[in-house]
Design a protein around this motif. Sequence first.
Motif, PDB file in Angstrom:
ATOM      1  N   VAL A   1      11.403  36.398 -25.495  1.00 32.23           N
ATOM      2  CA  VAL A   1      10.033  36.907 -25.623  1.00 32.23           C
ATOM      3  C   VAL A   1       9.764  37.971 -24.561  1.00 32.23           C
ATOM      4  O   VAL A   1       9.268  39.065 -24.862  1.00 32.23           O
ATOM      5  CB  VAL A   1       9.010  35.748 -25.503  1.00 32.23           C
TER       6      VAL A   1
ATOM      7  N   GLY B   1       7.193  29.871 -28.122  1.00 30.40           N
ATOM      8  CA  GLY B   1       8.633  29.930 -27.887  1.00 30.40           C
ATOM      9  C   GLY B   1       9.096  28.959 -26.821  1.00 30.40           C
ATOM     10  O   GLY B   1      10.155  28.348 -26.946  1.00 30.40           O
ATOM     11  N   SER B   2       8.285  28.801 -25.767  1.00 29.09           N
ATOM     12  CA  SER B   2       8.740  27.916 -24.699  1.00 29.09           C
ATOM     13  C   SER B   2       8.599  26.456 -25.095  1.00 29.09           C
ATOM     14  O   SER B   2       9.171  25.586 -24.462  1.00 29.09           O
ATOM     15  CB  SER B   2       7.952  28.185 -23.425  1.00 29.09           C
TER      16      SER B   2
ATOM     17  N   ILE C   1      12.154  31.989 -23.839  1.00 27.88           N
ATOM     18  CA  ILE C   1      11.262  32.695 -22.918  1.00 27.88           C
ATOM     19  C   ILE C   1      11.849  34.055 -22.561  1.00 27.88           C
ATOM     20  O   ILE C   1      11.154  35.073 -22.568  1.00 27.88           O
ATOM     21  CB  ILE C   1      11.045  31.840 -21.656  1.00 27.88           C
TER      22      ILE C   1
ATOM     23  N   ALA D   1       3.479  34.090 -28.522  1.00 27.63           N
ATOM     24  CA  ALA D   1       4.937  33.968 -28.589  1.00 27.63           C
ATOM     25  C   ALA D   1       5.470  33.206 -27.383  1.00 27.63           C
ATOM     26  O   ALA D   1       6.374  32.378 -27.504  1.00 27.63           O
ATOM     27  CB  ALA D   1       5.575  35.355 -28.664  1.00 27.63           C
ATOM     28  N   LEU D   2       4.887  33.479 -26.230  1.00 29.77           N
ATOM     29  CA  LEU D   2       5.332  32.815 -25.006  1.00 29.77           C
ATOM     30  C   LEU D   2       5.083  31.306 -25.086  1.00 29.77           C
ATOM     31  O   LEU D   2       5.980  30.499 -24.821  1.00 29.77           O
ATOM     32  CB  LEU D   2       4.568  33.404 -23.822  1.00 29.77           C
TER      33      LEU D   2
END
Lengths: 255, 266
Positions: B21, A98-99, B18, A94-95
Amino acid sequence: MEIVVSLVRQMRESLRDLAPVVLVMAFFQLAVLRQPLPSTLALADLLTGLICVVIGLTLFIKGLEFGLFPVGESLARAFVTKGSLVWLLLFSFALGFGSTIAEPALIAVANQAANVVAEGGLINQTDAARQVFASSLRMVVAVSVGSAVVLGVLRIFKGWPLHLMIISGYVIVLLLTLLVPPEIVGIAYDSGGVTTSTITVPLVTALGVGLASSIKGRSPMLDGFGLIAFASVMPIIFVLLFSLMGLPFLPGVAL
Amino acid sequence: MNSLLGTFWHTLMDILPIVAVIFGFQYGVIRKPIKRLSRVIVGFLMVWIGLSLFLVGLEQALFPMGELMATQLTSVDFLPMLEEGAQRHWRDYFWVYVFAFMIGASTTLAEPSLIAVSIKAGEISGGTINPLMLRIAVSLGMALGITLGAWRIVMGWPLHWFIFAAYLLVILQTLRSPRSIIPLAFDSGGVTTSTITVPIIAALGLGLASSIPGRSPLMDGFGMIALACLFPIISVMGYAQIAQWVTIRHHKKKRQQMPKGDSNAL
């Protein structure tokens, strides 16, 4: 008060960090080029710009020490004590994903890439085809960064040797480069650099170092670093693979 | 003003996923409150405002300046006069190489993500790695890569020769350098390609490629960045190798001096 003192100290360091750039530019402007500045570039604008850079850099570095670094490391430690590898891997994905998916630089590069590919005749010369290509490229890159962080975290857990993995990554890149259409090579190599943005790098580093220092038998120096290296090789491989296997199946794109 | 708000918005879009999350996992999975929450929130706000201001300043001062100088240095007016029908020699671009080297080194020194990584490296190495030395090593590698990239565009040699050679060097060095530096060295390749350096380098590559007949701006501009990613790996490992060599020599000297001291005592 303590914050103010440390900010002032950081400001001095930022000034020191930026001084070389200013000196180099001044040297070239005054000694080598010796041409007057164009009217679009006022000296006052340059100065306010530089002040913005110094203040911005100062706040950013201090903000990392206050927020991103401690949170990243404490999360890593919490995952290790919780003992759930699945959640940790989900978090890593996810990190990374997502980034990257919302990264403005990637959006710009993807749109530009769509134009290049359309001109090269790999996809139809229509807006629809370009859009499909650009958004799938973004998706591919975001998934690749997510998988890169997952792979890197797995490596920290298992203690696999980093250099062998990265070198095999290079070999895969080289082999794939020989197979793909030349128009895609530049885009693929570029996407490796785009993904490692200014916020992702410190956070991913904090995650790796936090993990390596809380898992028994891992050293932060040997195992904590390396996540960024994965995040810059993996997108190249994924984009090259995508151009070989995914491109022909995109709806409305294939000729 | 409009671009100012735009930059703040773009940076927010960069940070929000970020934050989502991190906080999502912290409260949804870990289910523990964050220590010193207010400090952390202040930190995130500082990162947001700081990065936005930094980018605004770059757009206003460093990028236009760098791009202007890159085009001026590669323009026909600046280059030495040519005799009728003569071909340009690669040495005519002398100032371009100097500019590439100096601007590559100085912008890398100010790169925020490199500063962040070097802080971490200094922390966990317990002082054996000096953050500033690490940054200088990365900067020199970056500068070398960019200068080679500029020279390559002028010569028109294929990029993959350089990439293969650099890969080979990386692999050879990996076998010889102290193990603890290798992960950090590989990371420093990816770190450098984030904010300041790339736009100025891209402008230089673009200027060079469009002022020399037969070069394509698209293909050659990217080549510089690819090389610039590889050379920091080489220079960081080189730095560690030199540091190791110096310590070993130092120890040897000490050992050689010891018996002498003993014989004097006798």
